[in-house]
Design a protein around this motif. Structure first.
Motif, mmCIF file in Angstrom:
data_model
loop_
_atom_site.group_PDB
_atom_site.id
_atom_site.type_symbol
_atom_site.label_atom_id
_atom_site.label_comp_id
_atom_site.label_asym_id
_atom_site.label_seq_id
_atom_site.Cartn_x
_atom_site.Cartn_y
_atom_site.Cartn_z
ATOM 1 N N LEU A 1 -8.319 -2.310 3.111
ATOM 2 C CA LEU A 1 -7.134 -1.980 2.317
ATOM 3 C C LEU A 1 -6.092 -3.095 2.376
ATOM 4 C CD1 LEU A 1 -6.769 1.794 3.257
ATOM 5 C CD2 LEU A 1 -7.340 0.883 0.986
ATOM 6 N N ALA B 1 -4.739 -5.234 -0.753
ATOM 7 C CA ALA B 1 -3.319 -5.367 -1.075
ATOM 8 C C ALA B 1 -2.904 -6.828 -1.143
ATOM 9 C CB ALA B 1 -2.474 -4.620 -0.047
ATOM 10 N N ILE C 1 0.877 -1.164 0.000
ATOM 11 C CA ILE C 1 0.000 0.000 0.000
ATOM 12 C C ILE C 1 0.917 1.217 0.000
ATOM 13 C CG2 ILE C 1 -1.752 1.296 1.271
ATOM 14 C CD1 ILE C 1 -2.554 -1.415 2.575
ATOM 15 N N VAL D 1 -1.604 -0.808 -4.028
ATOM 16 C CA VAL D 1 -2.811 -0.052 -3.719
ATOM 17 C C VAL D 1 -2.329 1.371 -3.462
ATOM 18 C CG1 VAL D 1 -4.713 0.281 -2.101
ATOM 19 C CG2 VAL D 1 -3.986 -2.038 -2.730
#
Length: 384
Positions: free
Chosen positions: A326, A330, A287, A312
């Motif tokens: 998230l 990822a 990320i 991401v």
């Protein structure tokens, strides 16, 4: 002197420019010099590096009236008035150009140094960075260059880049200052003394991310099923934050984070170039969070990374409640997409391009260098 000489101007913010230069110098087969400010006393590595020359720093000892005039000139990013350090800096740099007569200077990065180099009649190669570089100073520096080097392949080009800039750019594959290793996640965790608990490694460089600890503390609190290890935050940033850190493992600065990257299920990193490339080199699922930088450098990079499925990409720190989603997003990334970024060693490619341009410039110019005494000594004497 029967060989061309290559100069590298290396910017002093963070250590990313230094690391990139050293990676290139490792492969460069021509004699070379580094010119920089503030970081000249650090240890520098290069196969044929002859000298590291320190020049006065343009942001030191600038008066408030002088600072107020720094942005007067639309063709330059920074030109304060009444600043002795700037006067000395220009004199030192041009004295080095006159004495060393390099075949080419690689500028990484400074529009003002780029303009001085061209005015002094020395060819240059300008290192590109992501970001919105459509302002007049950047475009002038690009025009002044013999070539532009992008430390990323063409697939990572930004949609907003003008066509003529793309045509002048020599694209490189990715490169990393550390060696590739086949060590497994399990072995990396064993060496670090970690158990099998799912692990997020947050990696932040020295370029500045002082507010990050607030967001990381909230992220760890929102994802209790994960171990969070934070690599790279300065101790004073953590101490001054005033937020709970008992649910974070803080390592401080680590020169080689390879083991931590290999031990991670997901890496959270600022969207700075070297951090992203380092994580990508080890095929991390990541990320990338854009930090505020001039010209939206990290914001634009985060957009490219997300577009290409390499990470991401986030344009700002997210709400704490979104971290579980998230991390799951990822974890679904295909890390093999990084294979196309690292087909060749980009640092070796850069060295080959620099050598070719230096040889061509040396041949075309018909110039010879003045006898090289010790330019660094001459400049240091001028500072007394």
């Amino acid at each position: 002197m029967n060989q061309p000489h290559v100069g590298f101007y290396v910017h002093y913010h963070g250590l990313g420019h230094k690391h990139r230069t050293e990676a290139i110098l490792e492969h460069l087969e021509l004699p070379s010099s580094v010119i920089t400010s503030r970081i000249e006393s650090l240890s520098w590595n290069g196969k044929r590096l002859q000298e590291v020359v320190g020049i006065a720093c343009d942001i030191d000892n600038v008066s408030e009236p002088g600072k107020g005039r720094a942005a007067d000139v639309s063709a330059l990013h920074y030109a304060p008035l009444w600043t002795d350090n700037c006067t000395t800096r220009v004199a030192q740099y041009t004295a080095w150009l006159n004495q060393q007569r390099p075949a080419v200077v690689v500028v990484d990065v400074s529009v003002e140094i780029s303009m001085l180099t061209r005015i002094a009649s020395i060819p240059q190669i300008v290192m590109r960075q992501h970001g919105d570089r459509s302002d007049a100073p950047h475009l002038a520096a690009y025009e002044a260059a013999e070539a532009l080097l992008a430390p990323f392949p063409e697939s990572m080009e930004d949609d907003i880049t003008p066509e003529w800039v793309r045509e002048k750019t020599r694209y490189l594959h990715g490169f990393c200052r550390h060696e590739q290793t086949s060590i497994s996640c399990q072995e990396a965790r064993k060496q670090l003394g970690l158990d099998d608990k799912p692990t997020v490694v947050a990696m932040l460089g020295r370029g500045g991310a002082s507010n990050a600890i607030h967001h990381l503390s909230a992220a760890a609190a929102a994802t209790p099923g994960y171990r969070w290890i934070v690599v790279g935050l300065a101790a004073e940033d953590v101490q001054n934050a005033g937020v709970p850190t008992h649910h974070l493992q803080l390592t401080g600065w680590i020169d080689d984070p390879t083991l931590h990257l290999k031990a991670a299920d997901v890496v959270v990193t600022a969207a700075g170039h070297n951090s992203v490339m380092e994580a990508g080199f080890h095929r991390c699922k990541m990320i990338a969070v854009a930090q505020e930088r001039p010209f939206d450098e990290q914001l634009r990079k985060s957009i490219v990374l997300d577009r290409e499925g390499l990470a991401v990409g986030l344009q700002d720190w997210p709400q704490a409640s979104t971290w579980p989603e998230l991390i799951e997003q990822a974890s679904q990334l295909d890390s093999s997409r990084w294979d196309a970024i690292f087909v060749r060693d980009g640092a070796r490619q850069a060295a080959e391009i620099i050598e070719d341009i230096a040889e061509e410039s040396w041949t075309e110019s018909g110039r010879t260098r003045q006898e090289h005494v010790t330019c660094s000594q001459t400049i240091q004497e001028s500072m007394r």
